[in-house]
Scaffold this motif. Structure first.
Motif, short mmCIF file in Angstrom:
data_model
loop_
_atom_site.label_atom_id
_atom_site.label_comp_id
_atom_site.label_asym_id
_atom_site.label_seq_id
_atom_site.Cartn_x
_atom_site.Cartn_y
_atom_site.Cartn_z
N ALA A 1 19.05 8.91 -59.21
CA ALA A 1 18.78 9.87 -58.14
C ALA A 1 18.91 11.30 -58.65
O ALA A 1 18.11 12.18 -58.26
N GLU A 2 19.87 11.55 -59.51
CA GLU A 2 20.07 12.91 -60.02
C GLU A 2 18.85 13.41 -60.79
O GLU A 2 18.46 14.57 -60.67
N HIS A 3 18.24 12.54 -61.58
CA HIS A 3 17.07 12.95 -62.34
C HIS A 3 15.90 13.29 -61.43
O HIS A 3 15.15 14.23 -61.68
N THR A 4 15.72 12.50 -60.38
CA THR A 4 14.65 12.81 -59.43
C THR A 4 14.91 14.15 -58.76
O THR A 4 13.97 14.94 -58.55
N GLN A 5 16.15 14.44 -58.42
CA GLN A 5 16.50 15.71 -57.80
C GLN A 5 16.24 16.88 -58.75
O GLN A 5 15.72 17.94 -58.34
N MET A 6 16.57 16.71 -60.03
CA MET A 6 16.31 17.77 -61.00
C MET A 6 14.82 18.00 -61.17
O MET A 6 14.38 19.15 -61.29
N VAL A 7 14.04 16.94 -61.16
CA VAL A 7 12.58 17.08 -61.24
C VAL A 7 12.08 17.86 -60.03
O VAL A 7 11.22 18.75 -60.15
N GLY A 8 12.61 17.55 -58.85
CA GLY A 8 12.20 18.26 -57.64
C GLY A 8 12.47 19.75 -57.72
O GLY A 8 11.61 20.56 -57.38
N ARG A 9 13.64 20.13 -58.17
CA ARG A 9 13.97 21.55 -58.31
C ARG A 9 13.05 22.22 -59.33
O ARG A 9 12.58 23.33 -59.11
N ALA A 10 12.79 21.53 -60.43
CA ALA A 10 11.93 22.10 -61.47
C ALA A 10 10.50 22.31 -60.94
O ALA A 10 9.83 23.29 -61.29
N MET B 1 21.91 22.83 -57.65
CA MET B 1 22.43 21.51 -57.99
C MET B 1 23.95 21.40 -57.84
O MET B 1 24.51 20.33 -57.90
N ARG B 2 24.62 22.54 -57.64
CA ARG B 2 26.07 22.55 -57.38
C ARG B 2 26.84 21.87 -58.51
O ARG B 2 27.63 20.95 -58.30
N TRP B 3 26.60 22.37 -59.73
CA TRP B 3 27.18 21.74 -60.90
C TRP B 3 28.70 21.81 -60.92
O TRP B 3 29.36 20.85 -61.37
N LEU B 4 29.31 22.94 -60.44
CA LEU B 4 30.77 23.04 -60.47
C LEU B 4 31.41 21.95 -59.61
O LEU B 4 32.44 21.38 -59.98
N ALA B 5 30.82 21.68 -58.47
CA ALA B 5 31.34 20.61 -57.62
C ALA B 5 31.03 19.24 -58.20
O ALA B 5 31.74 18.26 -57.93
N THR B 6 29.98 19.15 -59.01
CA THR B 6 29.58 17.87 -59.59
C THR B 6 30.59 17.37 -60.62
O THR B 6 30.78 16.15 -60.77
N LEU C 1 18.49 19.55 -67.41
CA LEU C 1 19.05 18.44 -68.17
C LEU C 1 20.27 18.88 -68.98
O LEU C 1 21.25 18.12 -69.11
N LYS C 2 20.24 20.07 -69.53
CA LYS C 2 21.39 20.57 -70.29
C LYS C 2 22.60 20.73 -69.38
O LYS C 2 23.72 20.34 -69.74
N ARG C 3 22.39 21.31 -68.23
CA ARG C 3 23.50 21.51 -67.29
C ARG C 3 24.02 20.17 -66.78
O ARG C 3 25.23 20.00 -66.55
N TRP C 4 23.11 19.26 -66.58
CA TRP C 4 23.50 17.93 -66.11
C TRP C 4 24.43 17.26 -67.12
O TRP C 4 25.44 16.65 -66.74
N LEU C 5 24.12 17.35 -68.40
CA LEU C 5 24.95 16.73 -69.42
C LEU C 5 26.32 17.39 -69.50
O LEU C 5 27.34 16.71 -69.65
N VAL C 6 26.37 18.70 -69.37
CA VAL C 6 27.64 19.43 -69.41
C VAL C 6 28.54 19.01 -68.25
O VAL C 6 29.77 19.06 -68.35
N ALA C 7 27.94 18.58 -67.14
CA ALA C 7 28.72 18.13 -65.98
C ALA C 7 29.31 16.74 -66.16
O ALA C 7 29.95 16.21 -65.25
N LEU C 8 29.10 16.13 -67.32
CA LEU C 8 29.71 14.85 -67.71
C LEU C 8 29.33 13.70 -66.78
O LEU C 8 30.20 13.07 -66.14
#
Length: 350
Positions: free
Chosen positions: A56-65, A322-327, A84-91
């Motif tokens: 689901a996260e990848h689909t959401q990132m595609v949507g934002r892009a 994407m609210r990475w800090l909360a992620t 994708l870079k930010r997603w990986l940093v969010a572990l």
């Protein structure tokens, strides 16, 4: 045509498929049946609540892009690689090996055209359905799917599977809907990969014989479960959709009951089915149980609103972040739950 219900149906359909399949992910069909028996399927990761994984996260990132780039290929490539870079940093938990390697390369400074690794995993297929619903033309669809795939996977089989998913998802939204079996027949003539083409031909024959998805999977040697190999997961997901194209619940349940990579196969099937039937035809009880956070159902509706703006120009509304800090804390909690479930799997029944 108003594409909002189809875009939202794709976003929520992906999330629901992911959430329903997540608890059984990685289990063989036999082990899942022994552990869960006749327990009703639904978004029930823990305490009766459903959560999502990377599908689901990848689909959401595609949507934002897509929104941030307005569909311009070079901008889309840049925006998605940044996500994708930010997603990986969010572990994130449970990341596929090929996607992990590609994202690490992006973090190390490799450009988007050099980040992909040679793999035929189903990572791209699980995130391209939304492109199919959103794209204005077949040419635009192909270009965006190409970029979306090659950022992480360079094997042509991964791209061909991802393209097939995108095309299946766009049928109703494009206004040129054809029956799933007819879609599969057309796809056979366009697919270049022999293995995928043969699987589609077998799917057409099995559908004509009214074979259940489990029977179709057995005929291809997937009795222990469907793997994450794109030429397994995509035909399996397409078959579950074609078997019940207007019944989202049954489509996703059948995908999960095949065993194996259940969250990804169900996410792909849910994305295709949800995109075609629209958000108003998704199971209300499943939606109530979906407790994904911080990208909640409300967040997905905001993203769908931004994506459904017909202008597709620079003044497009800004999509929700994407609210990475909360992620990050969310992912720690998610990983802890995964570990608990993993330890439970060490115990009987086997």
């Amino acid at each position: 045509m108003n594409r909002y219900p189809h875009i939202l149906g794709c976003l929520l359909g992906t999330a629901l498929g992911d959430a329903v399949g997540l608890r059984r992910e990685g289990l063989s069909r036999r082990r899942a049946e022994r552990m869960y028996g006749g327990t009703p399927l639904g978004p029930d990761f823990i305490l009766g609540l459903g959560f999502c994984s990377d599908d689901a996260e990848h689909t959401q990132m595609v949507g934002r892009a897509l929104v941030l780039s307005a569909g311009h290929v070079a901008k889309f490539e840049k925006e998605l690689s940044r996500q994708l870079k930010r997603w990986l940093v969010a572990l994130p938990a449970g990341i596929g090996l090929a996607t992990l390697r590609a994202c690490i390369k992006l973090l190390l400074g490799f450009g988007p055209k050099r980040s992909g690794v040679f793999s035929a995993g189903n990572g791209p297929a699980m995130r391209t359905a939304l492109i199919g619903v959103w794209a204005e033309s077949d040419d635009q669809l192909k270009e965006l799917v190409r970029i979306c795939t090659r950022l992480t996977h360079t094997d042509p089989r991964a791209e061909e599977g991802a393209l097939l998913v995108a095309k299946a998802a766009r049928l109703t939204a494009s206004g040129q809907y054809v029956e799933p079996t007819e879609f599969l027949r057309d796809a056979v003539g366009e697919v270049e990969g022999e293995e995928l083409r043969e699987s589609l031909q077998m799917a057409i024959k099995a559908l004509a014989a009214n074979k259940a998805p489990k029977e179709f999977a057995d005929s291809l040697g997937w009795s222990e479960g469907v793997t994450g190999y794109v030429n397994h997961s995509v035909p399996a997901a397409l078959y579950c959709w074609a078997d019940s194209p207007n019944d989202f619940r049954r489509c996703v349940e059948n995908a999960v009951l095949l065993g194996g990579d259940t969250d990804s196969v169900a996410a792909i099937a849910g994305a295709i089915c949800g995109a075609n039937v629209g958000s108003e035809n998704l199971p209300p009880d499943w939606l109530i149980s979906l407790a994904e956070w911080p990208r909640s159902k409300s967040w997905m509706r905001q993203l769908a609103e931004a994506l459904s703006n017909e202008a597709k120009v620079c003044e497009l509304p800004k999509p929700p972040g994407m609210r990475w800090l909360a992620t990050v804390p969310r992912n720690f909690v998610f990983a802890a739950i995964v570990l608990v479930i993993g330890f439970r799997r060490l115990l009987p029944p086997y």
